[in-house]
Write a protein that holds these residues in place. Structure first.
Motif, mmCIF file in Angstrom:
data_model
loop_
_atom_site.group_PDB
_atom_site.id
_atom_site.type_symbol
_atom_site.label_atom_id
_atom_site.label_comp_id
_atom_site.label_asym_id
_atom_site.label_seq_id
_atom_site.Cartn_x
_atom_site.Cartn_y
_atom_site.Cartn_z
ATOM 1 N N THR A 1 16.223 49.932 -35.823
ATOM 2 C CA THR A 1 16.780 51.043 -36.596
ATOM 3 C C THR A 1 16.301 50.916 -38.038
ATOM 4 O O THR A 1 16.503 49.873 -38.683
ATOM 5 C CB THR A 1 18.316 51.022 -36.552
ATOM 6 N N ASN B 1 8.007 52.287 -26.506
ATOM 7 C CA ASN B 1 8.676 50.997 -26.521
ATOM 8 C C ASN B 1 8.607 50.387 -27.923
ATOM 9 O O ASN B 1 8.115 51.005 -28.861
ATOM 10 C CB ASN B 1 8.070 50.050 -25.481
ATOM 11 N N LEU B 2 9.111 49.176 -28.050
ATOM 12 C CA LEU B 2 9.160 48.520 -29.347
ATOM 13 C C LEU B 2 7.767 48.318 -29.931
ATOM 14 O O LEU B 2 7.571 48.416 -31.148
ATOM 15 C CB LEU B 2 9.885 47.174 -29.221
ATOM 16 N N SER C 1 13.144 37.639 -28.712
ATOM 17 C CA SER C 1 13.247 38.164 -27.348
ATOM 18 C C SER C 1 12.210 37.510 -26.433
ATOM 19 O O SER C 1 12.469 37.277 -25.245
ATOM 20 C CB SER C 1 13.073 39.687 -27.352
ATOM 21 N N ASP D 1 9.898 57.554 -34.940
ATOM 22 C CA ASP D 1 10.165 57.778 -33.511
ATOM 23 C C ASP D 1 9.212 58.819 -32.924
ATOM 24 O O ASP D 1 8.704 58.658 -31.807
ATOM 25 C CB ASP D 1 11.613 58.234 -33.314
ATOM 26 N N GLY E 1 14.375 42.086 -22.323
ATOM 27 C CA GLY E 1 13.699 43.277 -22.807
ATOM 28 C C GLY E 1 13.614 43.293 -24.327
ATOM 29 O O GLY E 1 14.074 42.373 -25.003
ATOM 30 N N MET E 2 13.027 44.362 -24.871
ATOM 31 C CA MET E 2 12.853 44.480 -26.317
ATOM 32 C C MET E 2 13.619 45.700 -26.816
ATOM 33 O O MET E 2 13.339 46.831 -26.404
ATOM 34 C CB MET E 2 11.360 44.607 -26.654
ATOM 35 N N GLU E 3 14.605 45.462 -27.679
ATOM 36 C CA GLU E 3 15.420 46.547 -28.216
ATOM 37 C C GLU E 3 14.706 47.225 -29.384
ATOM 38 O O GLU E 3 14.048 46.562 -30.197
ATOM 39 C CB GLU E 3 16.770 46.001 -28.683
ATOM 40 N N PRO E 4 14.825 48.565 -29.510
ATOM 41 C CA PRO E 4 14.187 49.274 -30.629
ATOM 42 C C PRO E 4 14.839 48.917 -31.967
ATOM 43 O O PRO E 4 15.980 48.450 -32.014
ATOM 44 C CB PRO E 4 14.395 50.752 -30.277
ATOM 45 N N GLN F 1 6.704 51.418 -31.652
ATOM 46 C CA GLN F 1 7.488 51.578 -32.872
ATOM 47 C C GLN F 1 6.986 50.653 -33.983
ATOM 48 O O GLN F 1 6.817 51.067 -35.130
ATOM 49 C CB GLN F 1 8.957 51.292 -32.564
ATOM 50 N N SER G 1 13.296 39.546 -34.461
ATOM 51 C CA SER G 1 14.008 39.851 -33.213
ATOM 52 C C SER G 1 13.047 39.935 -32.036
ATOM 53 O O SER G 1 13.361 39.504 -30.912
ATOM 54 C CB SER G 1 14.771 41.174 -33.361
#
Length: 460
Positions: free
Chosen positions: A98, A123-124, A164, A107, A93-96, A127, A160
């Motif tokens: 920060t 989702n990412l 992924s 957000d 998966g794809m992490e958000p 973002q 990142s």
């Protein structure tokens, strides 16, 4: 995304041929049972099995696959399906991300963007898209320090994101050999079911919203040659002037009558790819191996000194000016519209959740042509977006549905429902011969029956 670990009995939805409305059914052991309120004229009872499903679906898909124009649109469901076959789990998966500054604003805008697209959760990609737009705004306002911070965090986020995607590829490439072979054999069968078209038909068009190279890997194993907009060998460059290049051969003893070379398809990655990099004014494809652990080492080459993960041509990455943001995606979406919005055209979607309004608009326009047909194949519809789009389109006679694990699980789909991967002249000759023999047999039996009826009539 597939959820094969769920213990809840999942619903399947089928609509093919002359079905007036979608048929809902659930799996019960080795058979299936119609849900309450569903009726099917082609079933003798409420219980049925794969044999009856195959007899209903396979001939229909075989006829559609020989439409004058055939296109396949593959979504993330294809990557998850193959990854599950190889590694017994879904793709990474794809992490958000920060952010140091403007996190609440980013957000909130991402949630708004997600809601406009019909998704319940952002989702990412949402973002990243919003953060890229904010970066452009900070640059216009000349808030250089904040812009530099955001740019650095975006580059790390894109890095990142790319990793992924590579992690999903690596999960397949490093899986247990027997499972990996099974997964790739299923993928090859899937692709060749579409690509095996008779020589007089237009080339298969393959479109995908995925950033990974799974289809390229499957095509390589299948010996399927993909034609895209990239030209060159060492570092292919994206060209707008594709000129409909194709591949032909001259049959022995025949001059001046070139024929289509078998095993060729046109290929378009609508959202870009993890191995597309912007270098100056050009977009190039780098030689990134399938399943590589990271992308940075492959960017260390002469002429790519300014290439970073932020220069990767994947859809969330908006470039600095509007012109570059549109390129090359405007060309790719034009290819989609030109391929499917034609008479006697069939579009098959697999693992696509109808979450991209750009694509949905093209499909909506395609269905305004009465001779076109849409086939939707999906493992599930968790957000109800597929069925909602089906109702909104308002053209049920031009849409076929195969939704649910019993119909769209990749292994079951290739085994039971997709056409065989070699539709050749021998098959047609055999079917014609059987028709002739069967017709001759019936014509011989008919006079005998007439004589019997006449003699019976004379005795009365």
């Amino acid at each position: 995304m597939e959820n094969k670990n769920s213990q809840v009995t999942e619903e399947n939805i089928l609509k093919v041929r002359d079905d007036h409305r979608p048929l809902h059914f659930t799996e019960e052991g080795d058979s299936f049972r119609l849900n309450e309120g569903s009726q099917a004229s082609w079933l003798s009872g409420e219980s049925f099995d794969y044999k009856e499903l195959r007899n209903r679906i396979e001939p229909w898909l075989t006829s559609l696959f020989q439409s004058e124009h055939l296109s396949l649109l593959a979504g993330s469901g294809l990557t998850h399906a193959v990854h599950y076959l190889a590694a017994d789990e879904g793709a990474a998966g794809m992490e958000p991300i920060t952010f140091t500054d403007y996190q609440p604003e980013i957000d909130a805008a991402a949630k708004k963007s997600s809601k406009a697209a019909g998704r319940k959760e952002d989702n990412l990609e949402d973002q990243l898209r919003v953060a890229n737009e904010l970066l452009r705004g900070l640059e216009i306002l000349q808030k250089n320090e904040e812009a530099e911070t955001l740019r650095t965090e975006l580059e790390n986020g894109m890095q990142s994101f790319a990793e992924s995607i590579l992690k999903s590829e690596a999960g397949i490439a490093t899986a247990k050999e027997s499972k990996r072979e099974e997964a790739f054999n299923t993928l090859v069968t899937f692709l060749m079911s579409f690509a095996s078209r008779s020589g007089g038909r237009d080339r298969l068009n393959i479109f995908t919203t995925n950033y990974d190279r799974l289809i390229e890997a499957g095509a390589e194993l299948a010996g399927l040659h993909l034609l895209d907009r990239f030209l060159g060998n060492l570092m292919p460059i994206f060209r707008s002037s594709r000129l409909d290049l194709d591949m032909h051969y001259n049959p022995p003893g025949i001059r001046g009558e070139p024929r289509y070379l078998e095993g060729v398809a046109r290929y378009t990655k609508l959202h870009g790819s993890v191995d597309w990099v912007q270098t100056g004014k050009d977009i190039r494809r780098i030689g990134l191996p399938f399943g590589a652990t990271e992308i940075s080492p492959w960017l260390q080459a002469p002429g790519m000194s300014d290439a970073t993960a932020h220069k990767l041509m994947i859809y969330p990455n908006a470039a600095k000016d509007r012109e570059t943001a549109d390129y090359p995606y405007v060309e790719l979406f034009r290819d989609l519209a030109a391929a499917v919005c034609r008479p006697n055209s069939t579009l098959v979607t697999y693992g696509y959740s109808f979450g991209d309004e750009h694509i949905n608009r093209v499909i909506r326009d395609m269905l305004t042509i009465p001779s076109t047909h849409l086939v939707v194949i999906s493992y599930d519809d968790p957000l109800g977006r597929i069925m909602e789009t089906y109702r909104e389109l308002g053209r049920p006679s031009q849409i076929s549905l195969l939704i649910g694990p019993a119909l769209a699980d990749l292994a079951k789909l290739t085994e039971y429902f997709l056409p065989k991967a070699a539709i050749d002249k021998t098959t047609y000759r055999m079917s014609e011969l059987l028709k002739q023999r069967w017709g001759a047999q019936q014509s011989e039996e008919k006079p005998d029956r007439e004589k019997e009826n006449a003699s019976e009539g004379g005795e009365v």
